[in-house]
Design a protein around this motif. Structure first.
Motif, PDB file in Angstrom:
ATOM      1  N   GLU A 534       0.818  -1.207   0.000  1.00 37.17           N
ATOM      2  CA  GLU A 534       0.000   0.000   0.000  1.00 37.17           C
ATOM      3  C   GLU A 534       0.857   1.264   0.000  1.00 37.17           C
ATOM      4  O   GLU A 534       2.012   1.260   0.433  1.00 37.17           O
ATOM      5  N   ARG A 537      -3.331   4.632   0.432  1.00 35.08           N
ATOM      6  CA  ARG A 537      -4.288   4.260   1.479  1.00 35.08           C
ATOM      7  C   ARG A 537      -3.614   4.063   2.830  1.00 35.08           C
ATOM      8  O   ARG A 537      -4.301   4.057   3.864  1.00 35.08           O
ATOM      9  N   LYS A 538      -2.299   3.919   2.859  1.00 31.41           N
ATOM     10  CA  LYS A 538      -1.581   3.711   4.118  1.00 31.41           C
ATOM     11  C   LYS A 538      -0.999   5.003   4.669  1.00 31.41           C
ATOM     12  O   LYS A 538      -0.833   5.136   5.895  1.00 31.41           O
ATOM     13  N   GLY A 566       4.490   2.383  -3.226  1.00 30.90           N
ATOM     14  CA  GLY A 566       4.195   0.965  -3.080  1.00 30.90           C
ATOM     15  C   GLY A 566       5.209   0.062  -3.741  1.00 30.90           C
ATOM     16  O   GLY A 566       5.134  -1.163  -3.622  1.00 30.90           O
TER      17      GLY A 566
END
Length: 663
Positions: A534, A537-538, A566
């Motif tokens: 990720e 989203r992280k 990523g």
């Protein structure tokens, strides 16, 4: 055995080197023999980092005797790589894409997918949807020189994303928008609509010059004006000339409106400058693509333009970086030029590495387009076409060294490149908040987390932008940090714009965590086929955890520039950051430290490999503790890490007891 062979002499290059330079006599269009150096592989490098540059045998004093000593022509090897063959057989980027668009399948072939990139699109699948049949969709990226986004173009993109995409827009780190979730059957409608409104996706991807970046601040001073203007000049100069785009997406017709930026730089006679043939091997015998030929470039090619002191765009990460130089009267004199930057690398391949650009020198304005052509031709003819992982121009510059690369460029240019002119020290600014534009108008920088323009719960950024565009006809600029700038605002509309943003759940600048303002992340999962873990989203979670850790250690006022990707390809430019998280496996990151807080002239170094998601605090607390105890006055986190280095930080961390140090 790796040998230099020149003028009857042989010399060892480097033990274990995978680099061979061939000294070959060739006959060029000027009908005389000259010496050409052709790089065929990359230099070996230390683990995680760049190699020690090889010494190039002298062809005269460093940086000298270029024009008569070297002549460069495009030498096609006896056997081409599969991708190079595909490019030559594509009829200048038309086949097999055109035929593939009319098949019943929801995807295109692998060959068509490669050609589609030049048209601005990648084929993707949602990697979180399991099943026998893949759910193919397409990402489309726009070409927006200087990041400019007219109001009418935003309206169109808003509608297209809602009706034919996944409902959101994504601002990239190169100042353009991406649309995700487009189906194959809708590609032609989407792309033709963009072309007909006076915009483009041409060359947003592929082995050509990509979107030309510039400082996003719309100040009206001469320097900032020239930076914007010349970014459009370079975009036009290096645009692909093939008719394939019109043939495929507009059935051979011309767009209803030419690209907006072209008309803004008509006075530069760019097509004439593009095709000007000085007889030095820049112009190829290709009636369609005089600069690119039928093989285009070895890899993508990135250009940035800025003004002295303003490093809001990561100028050192570009293949070519240009700095506007004006005299005291505000008149353009020329440009400082840097070359050889680039972020991409591959895990466990030590001969791939991130690199900050070197200073090439100063060029007067009247010679600038020819100089740019000369740099492009140097990479076109001598970049590594055999190994794509080593095909970016940074490897050519690194291998030759800046002085010999300058000599190579001068052999095309026909003139000496003048010494770099000293200018202001670099500063990093994101240009967020309200600013006086300089002409009685205002501009407003709106922070956008990781560039995602969406409506989600009470956060309704996409709707807010549509209201602002419809009510105030706001033109925008996309920033290099994935945020937005509203330009040319009448001061009487300031309160109204603030109100619209509040009504749609948008935080004020004062409410945005400084760590978030400085942070960037690439999209990564679920759509990117290269992502190993990720990123977008992280990153919000990591920002929150870093905030908690800094506060716990009583250093909450520290502003650390963090970036996350990523995979190691570097789309969010992580290797320039003070602290970077680079995906190296499922739920795992490499940690990089030591980039410059003003993004100047150096890359970070690797500190930890395979840090699991849950180990953030235990991994970074020792580094922050050492920073508390040993930093110098006013020293930034990145400069501290760079000064101490990986070995010293690792030694400190190994003996550190968690929780034992606070400020």
């Amino acid at each position: 055995i790796h040998l230099w062979k020149a003028k009857g002499q042989e010399q060892d290059v480097s033990a274990g080197s995978t680099l061979i330079f061939h000294s070959i006599h060739i006959r060029n269009t000027m009908k005389f023999n000259a010496l050409a150096f052709v790089a065929v592989a990359a230099t070996p490098a230390a683990a995680f980092g760049p190699a020690t540059p090889l010494s190039m045998p002298a062809t005269g004093s460093a940086g000298s005797s270029s024009s008569s000593a070297l002549s460069m022509v495009l030498e096609k090897p006896k056997t081409l790589s599969k991708l190079e063959v595909l490019k030559t057989q594509s009829h200048h980027l038309e086949a097999p894409l055109r035929e593939q668009l009319y098949t019943e399948e929801i995807n295109v072939s692998k060959d068509a997918m490669q050609i589609l990139k030049y048209h601005g699109s990648y084929m993707q699948t949602n990697r979180e949807i399991r099943g026998k049949d893949k759910d193919y969709q397409f990402m489309l990226r726009l070409k927006q020189p200087a990041g400019e986004l007219p109001a009418d173009l935003y309206r169109l993109l808003d509608d297209l994303s809602a009706n034919m995409g996944q409902g959101d827009l994504r601002a990239t780190t190169r100042q353009c928008f991406q649309l995700h979730g487009i189906r194959k059957g809708n590609l032609k409608t989407v792309i033709s609509s963009i072309m007909n409104i006076g915009s483009s996706t041409v060359g947003a991807c592929g082995d050509v010059s990509r979107n030309v970046m510039t400082t996003p601040a719309p100040f009206t001073t001469p320097e900032y004006h020239y930076a914007r203007e010349w970014s459009k000049v370079f975009a036009q100069l290096f645009r692909p000339m093939t008719p394939a785009f019109d043939n495929i997406w507009l059935d051979g017709e011309k767009p209803a409106h030419e690209v907006k930026w072209a008309s803004e730089v008509d006075q530069y006679n760019i097509d004439e400058a593009m095709t000007l043939d000085t007889g030095r091997g820049i112009i190829l015998p290709d009636s369609v693509e005089p600069l690119y030929g039928d093989r285009y470039l070895p890899r993508k090619f990135k250009i940035g333009v800025t003004v002295p002191g303003d490093n809001s765009l990561d100028i050192y990460t570009n293949d070519i970086g240009c700095v506007v130089i004006c005299n005291d009267a505000g008149e353009l004199e020329g440009f400082n030029v840097m070359v050889g930057g680039g972020m991409g690398r591959t895990h466990n391949k030590a001969n791939t590495f991130a690199r900050a650009a070197d200073h090439l020198g100063y060029v007067p304005k009247e010679d600038m387009m020819e100089l740019m052509k000369s740099v492009l031709a140097s990479q076109r003819d001598h970049g590594n076409r055999d190994v794509r992982a080593n095909a970016r121009m940074k490897y050519l510059v690194h291998t030759l060294g800046i002085d010999n690369f300058r000599t190579l460029v001068e052999s095309y240019f026909g003139k000496k490149v003048q010494p770099w002119r000293q200018t202001k020290e670099w500063k990093y600014m994101d240009w967020m908040g309200w600013w006086d534009q300089g002409d009685g108008k205002l501009f407003y920088g709106l922070h956008v987390d990781n560039g995602r323009v969406k409506d989600e719960g009470e956060f309704r950024l996409k709707s807010a932008l549509r209201v602002l565009v419809d009510k105030y006809n706001v033109d925008m600029i996309l920033s290099p940090t994935q945020s937005l700038i509203f330009r040319d605002i009448d001061p009487k509309d300031k309160d109204g714009i603030d109100a619209v943003l509040r009504e749609h759940g948008i935080q004020t600048l004062e409410e945005v965590d400084p760590l978030a303002r400085l942070a960037m992340a690439c999209p990564a999962l679920p759509l990117c086929g290269l992502a190993q873990t990720e990123a977008e989203r992280k990153m919000p979670e990591y920002i929150g955890r870093m905030r908690a850790l800094l506060d716990k250690m009583n250093i909450g006022d520290e502003e650390i520039l963090m970036r996350m990707t990523g995979c190691p390809n570097g789309c969010a430019r992580p290797y320039m950051a003070e602290l970077a998280f680079v995906g190296d496996g499922a739920k795992s990151y490499q940690i990089w430290l030591g980039g410059s807080s003003v993004l100047e002239g150096r890359t970070a170094f690797p500190y930890v490999a395979k840090m699991k998601w849950d180990d953030l605090e235990s991994t970074l607390e020792p580094v922050l503790a050492m920073f508390i105890q040993q930093k110098q006055e006013f020293e930034t986190f990145g400069d501290f890490c760079h000064r101490l280095g990986a070995d010293a930080i690792t030694a400190y961390a190994e003996s550190y007891t968690l929780g034992s140090v606070t400020a």
